[in-house]
Write a protein that holds these residues in place. Structure first.
Motif, PDB file in Angstrom:
ATOM      1  N   LEU A   9      59.322  40.382  53.977  1.00  0.00           N
ATOM      2  CA  LEU A   9      58.557  40.760  52.792  1.00  0.00           C
ATOM      3  C   LEU A   9      58.285  42.258  52.813  1.00  0.00           C
ATOM      4  CD1 LEU A   9      56.926  39.634  50.331  1.00  0.00           C
ATOM      5  CD2 LEU A   9      54.961  39.516  51.872  1.00  0.00           C
ATOM      6  N   PRO A  10      58.633  42.990  51.746  1.00  0.00           N
ATOM      7  CA  PRO A  10      58.332  44.428  51.714  1.00  0.00           C
ATOM      8  C   PRO A  10      56.828  44.674  51.823  1.00  0.00           C
ATOM      9  CG  PRO A  10      59.905  43.864  50.004  1.00  0.00           C
ATOM     10  CD  PRO A  10      59.410  42.560  50.584  1.00  0.00           C
ATOM     11  N   ILE A  11      56.463  45.750  52.485  1.00  0.00           N
ATOM     12  CA  ILE A  11      55.050  46.036  52.711  1.00  0.00           C
ATOM     13  C   ILE A  11      54.311  46.269  51.399  1.00  0.00           C
ATOM     14  CG2 ILE A  11      55.358  48.507  53.082  1.00  0.00           C
ATOM     15  CD1 ILE A  11      53.131  48.249  55.275  1.00  0.00           C
ATOM     16  N   THR A  12      55.004  46.778  50.388  1.00  0.00           N
ATOM     17  CA  THR A  12      54.349  46.971  49.089  1.00  0.00           C
ATOM     18  C   THR A  12      53.889  45.635  48.526  1.00  0.00           C
ATOM     19  OG1 THR A  12      55.779  48.879  48.680  1.00  0.00           O
ATOM     20  CG2 THR A  12      54.603  47.973  46.794  1.00  0.00           C
ATOM     21  N   ALA A  13      54.754  44.635  48.580  1.00  0.00           N
ATOM     22  CA  ALA A  13      54.389  43.305  48.074  1.00  0.00           C
ATOM     23  C   ALA A  13      53.269  42.701  48.912  1.00  0.00           C
ATOM     24  CB  ALA A  13      55.609  42.390  48.081  1.00  0.00           C
ATOM     25  N   ALA A  14      53.366  42.834  50.232  1.00  0.00           N
ATOM     26  CA  ALA A  14      52.318  42.300  51.107  1.00  0.00           C
ATOM     27  C   ALA A  14      50.986  42.988  50.824  1.00  0.00           C
ATOM     28  CB  ALA A  14      52.714  42.473  52.572  1.00  0.00           C
ATOM     29  N   GLY A  15      51.014  44.305  50.654  1.00  0.00           N
ATOM     30  CA  GLY A  15      49.789  45.051  50.386  1.00  0.00           C
ATOM     31  C   GLY A  15      49.151  44.682  49.058  1.00  0.00           C
ATOM     32  N   VAL A  16      49.981  44.484  48.043  1.00  0.00           N
ATOM     33  CA  VAL A  16      49.448  44.086  46.738  1.00  0.00           C
ATOM     34  C   VAL A  16      48.862  42.676  46.819  1.00  0.00           C
ATOM     35  CG1 VAL A  16      50.105  43.525  44.354  1.00  0.00           C
ATOM     36  CG2 VAL A  16      50.873  45.670  45.386  1.00  0.00           C
ATOM     37  N   LEU A  17      49.545  41.764  47.510  1.00  0.00           N
ATOM     38  CA  LEU A  17      49.003  40.403  47.662  1.00  0.00           C
ATOM     39  C   LEU A  17      47.685  40.412  48.433  1.00  0.00           C
ATOM     40  CD1 LEU A  17      52.263  38.393  48.451  1.00  0.00           C
ATOM     41  CD2 LEU A  17      50.855  38.254  46.382  1.00  0.00           C
ATOM     42  N   LEU A  18      47.631  41.205  49.502  1.00  0.00           N
ATOM     43  CA  LEU A  18      46.387  41.284  50.271  1.00  0.00           C
ATOM     44  C   LEU A  18      45.270  41.894  49.430  1.00  0.00           C
ATOM     45  CD1 LEU A  18      45.090  40.697  52.985  1.00  0.00           C
ATOM     46  CD2 LEU A  18      45.786  42.983  53.739  1.00  0.00           C
ATOM     47  N   THR A  19      45.604  42.891  48.648  1.00  0.00           N
ATOM     48  CA  THR A  19      44.610  43.520  47.772  1.00  0.00           C
ATOM     49  C   THR A  19      44.124  42.533  46.714  1.00  0.00           C
ATOM     50  OG1 THR A  19      45.629  45.678  48.142  1.00  0.00           O
ATOM     51  CG2 THR A  19      44.173  45.479  46.245  1.00  0.00           C
ATOM     52  N   LEU A  20      45.040  41.756  46.161  1.00  0.00           N
ATOM     53  CA  LEU A  20      44.641  40.742  45.173  1.00  0.00           C
ATOM     54  C   LEU A  20      43.694  39.704  45.761  1.00  0.00           C
ATOM     55  CD1 LEU A  20      47.940  40.102  43.195  1.00  0.00           C
ATOM     56  CD2 LEU A  20      45.785  40.994  42.276  1.00  0.00           C
ATOM     57  N   SER A  21      43.809  39.466  47.072  1.00  0.00           N
ATOM     58  CA  SER A  21      42.909  38.485  47.701  1.00  0.00           C
ATOM     59  C   SER A  21      41.457  38.956  47.682  1.00  0.00           C
ATOM     60  CB  SER A  21      43.367  38.178  49.128  1.00  0.00           C
ATOM     61  OG  SER A  21      43.107  39.257  49.995  1.00  0.00           O
ATOM     62  N   TYR A  22      41.228  40.221  47.366  1.00  0.00           N
ATOM     63  CA  TYR A  22      39.872  40.756  47.200  1.00  0.00           C
ATOM     64  C   TYR A  22      39.082  39.907  46.196  1.00  0.00           C
ATOM     65  CZ  TYR A  22      36.222  44.050  45.710  1.00  0.00           C
ATOM     66  OH  TYR A  22      35.022  44.632  45.380  1.00  0.00           O
ATOM     67  N   PHE A  23      39.769  39.433  45.152  1.00  0.00           N
ATOM     68  CA  PHE A  23      39.094  38.657  44.120  1.00  0.00           C
ATOM     69  C   PHE A  23      38.651  37.283  44.624  1.00  0.00           C
ATOM     70  CE2 PHE A  23      41.774  41.542  41.528  1.00  0.00           C
ATOM     71  CZ  PHE A  23      40.737  42.222  40.913  1.00  0.00           C
ATOM     72  N   ALA A  24      39.205  36.835  45.748  1.00  0.00           N
ATOM     73  CA  ALA A  24      38.839  35.534  46.307  1.00  0.00           C
ATOM     74  C   ALA A  24      37.693  35.626  47.306  1.00  0.00           C
ATOM     75  CB  ALA A  24      40.058  34.903  46.983  1.00  0.00           C
ATOM     76  N   VAL A  25      37.204  36.827  47.583  1.00  0.00           N
ATOM     77  CA  VAL A  25      36.161  37.014  48.604  1.00  0.00           C
ATOM     78  C   VAL A  25      34.934  36.133  48.370  1.00  0.00           C
ATOM     79  CG1 VAL A  25      34.529  38.692  49.571  1.00  0.00           C
ATOM     80  CG2 VAL A  25      36.939  39.292  49.328  1.00  0.00           C
ATOM     81  N   PRO A  26      34.415  35.999  47.156  1.00  0.00           N
ATOM     82  CA  PRO A  26      33.220  35.154  47.000  1.00  0.00           C
ATOM     83  C   PRO A  26      33.493  33.661  47.212  1.00  0.00           C
ATOM     84  CG  PRO A  26      33.519  36.581  45.081  1.00  0.00           C
ATOM     85  CD  PRO A  26      34.741  36.695  45.918  1.00  0.00           C
ATOM     86  N   TYR A  27      34.759  33.258  47.177  1.00  0.00           N
ATOM     87  CA  TYR A  27      35.092  31.838  47.183  1.00  0.00           C
ATOM     88  C   TYR A  27      35.723  31.349  48.485  1.00  0.00           C
ATOM     89  CZ  TYR A  27      34.637  33.164  42.329  1.00  0.00           C
ATOM     90  OH  TYR A  27      34.175  33.696  41.153  1.00  0.00           O
ATOM     91  N   ILE A  28      36.216  32.262  49.294  1.00  0.00           N
ATOM     92  CA  ILE A  28      36.944  31.877  50.508  1.00  0.00           C
ATOM     93  C   ILE A  28      36.266  32.504  51.721  1.00  0.00           C
ATOM     94  CG2 ILE A  28      39.147  32.052  51.728  1.00  0.00           C
ATOM     95  CD1 ILE A  28      40.535  32.048  49.048  1.00  0.00           C
ATOM     96  N   GLN A  29      36.193  31.748  52.808  1.00  0.00           N
ATOM     97  CA  GLN A  29      35.535  32.234  54.013  1.00  0.00           C
ATOM     98  C   GLN A  29      36.498  33.056  54.868  1.00  0.00           C
ATOM     99  OE1 GLN A  29      33.078  29.565  56.020  1.00  0.00           O
ATOM    100  NE2 GLN A  29      32.008  28.945  54.173  1.00  0.00           N
ATOM    101  N   ALA A  30      35.938  33.808  55.786  1.00  0.00           N
ATOM    102  CA  ALA A  30      36.672  34.764  56.613  1.00  0.00           C
ATOM    103  C   ALA A  30      37.883  34.177  57.349  1.00  0.00           C
ATOM    104  CB  ALA A  30      35.723  35.440  57.597  1.00  0.00           C
ATOM    105  N   PRO A  31      37.786  32.989  57.946  1.00  0.00           N
ATOM    106  CA  PRO A  31      38.959  32.488  58.677  1.00  0.00           C
ATOM    107  C   PRO A  31      40.218  32.373  57.818  1.00  0.00           C
ATOM    108  CG  PRO A  31      37.031  31.209  59.259  1.00  0.00           C
ATOM    109  CD  PRO A  31      36.625  32.110  58.135  1.00  0.00           C
ATOM    110  N   TYR A  32      40.048  32.085  56.539  1.00  0.00           N
ATOM    111  CA  TYR A  32      41.207  31.976  55.654  1.00  0.00           C
ATOM    112  C   TYR A  32      41.851  33.345  55.398  1.00  0.00           C
ATOM    113  CZ  TYR A  32      39.638  27.237  55.027  1.00  0.00           C
ATOM    114  OH  TYR A  32      39.256  25.939  55.260  1.00  0.00           O
ATOM    115  N   PHE A  33      41.048  34.388  55.377  1.00  0.00           N
ATOM    116  CA  PHE A  33      41.606  35.733  55.245  1.00  0.00           C
ATOM    117  C   PHE A  33      42.379  36.128  56.501  1.00  0.00           C
ATOM    118  CE2 PHE A  33      38.392  35.964  51.930  1.00  0.00           C
ATOM    119  CZ  PHE A  33      39.122  36.540  50.907  1.00  0.00           C
ATOM    120  N   VAL A  34      41.871  35.731  57.659  1.00  0.00           N
ATOM    121  CA  VAL A  34      42.588  35.989  58.915  1.00  0.00           C
ATOM    122  C   VAL A  34      43.937  35.287  58.885  1.00  0.00           C
ATOM    123  CG1 VAL A  34      42.561  35.598  61.411  1.00  0.00           C
ATOM    124  CG2 VAL A  34      40.483  36.387  60.250  1.00  0.00           C
ATOM    125  N   ILE A  35      43.954  34.037  58.452  1.00  0.00           N
ATOM    126  CA  ILE A  35      45.207  33.286  58.361  1.00  0.00           C
ATOM    127  C   ILE A  35      46.143  33.935  57.346  1.00  0.00           C
ATOM    128  CG2 ILE A  35      46.216  31.080  57.623  1.00  0.00           C
ATOM    129  CD1 ILE A  35      43.619  29.763  58.791  1.00  0.00           C
TER     130      ILE A  35
END
Length: 177
Positions: free
Chosen positions: A133-159
């Motif tokens: 996976l290109p790092i640009t795509a990975a970085g954008v996906l990880l950045t998009l996960s910012y919107f899930a912060v109120p709904y998902i707990q820390a272990p899921y972000f680690v995974i």
């Protein structure tokens, strides 16, 4: 007096892709600084703007026949900051800062995987498909996960960071879009 007719535009055209790449890098640095100041939502925008500039630097280099090894290396370094370090620090700050060493380990693992992926890309011959996976795509996906912060707990972000890191260093073939 300065006259524009003596100005050599060909030198600027040859460096235009590198200038765009440096804008990408600058936006990544600004994103990191915004996270450190507690402005994650603004950091998010700068990471996405960096992705836009990253999309166009290669196109401009090919258009003006200005592709170079220097430009390829500069692009990789910029991508590591804008799509490796900036998104990882953003997610660490908003979701993983309470996990101590587990969060730090996930961040380091993600950034190291991005560095390995970029280094591998720079030494392999590109045939129209990416390995991993290109790092640009990975970085954008990880950045998009910012919107899930109120709904998902820390272990899921680690995974999630672990999965993205694995995808970056995997040998999965992904066609260039």
């Amino acid at each position: 007096m300065f006259s524009f007719r003596y100005f050599d535009y060909t030198k600027i055209k040859l460096q235009l892709a590198n200038i765009i790449t440096l804008f990408n890098l600058s936006l990544g640095i600004i994103a990191i600084l915004l996270v450190l100041k507690g402005h994650g939502h603004m950091s998010l925008m700068f990471i996405f703007f960096a992705a836009i500039f990253d999309r166009f630097d290669g196109m401009v280099a090919r258009h003006y026949h200005a592709e170079s090894l220097f430009g390829k290396e500069l692009d990789s370094l910029s991508d590591l900051v804008s799509f490796g370090v900036a998104p990882a620090i953003l997610i660490y700050e908003v979701a993983l800062s309470q996990t101590l060493w587990i969060g730090v380990t996930a961040v380091i693992f993600y950034i190291l995987a991005g560095a390995v992926r970029l280094a591998r890309y720079n030494v392999e011959e590109f045939d129209g498909t990416f390995f991993g996976l290109p790092i640009t795509a990975a970085g954008v996906l990880l950045t998009l996960s910012y919107f899930a912060v109120p709904y998902i707990q820390a272990p899921y972000f680690v995974i999630f960071m672990g999965v993205l890191a694995w995808l970056m260093v995997s040998r999965i073939r992904i066609a260039k879009v």
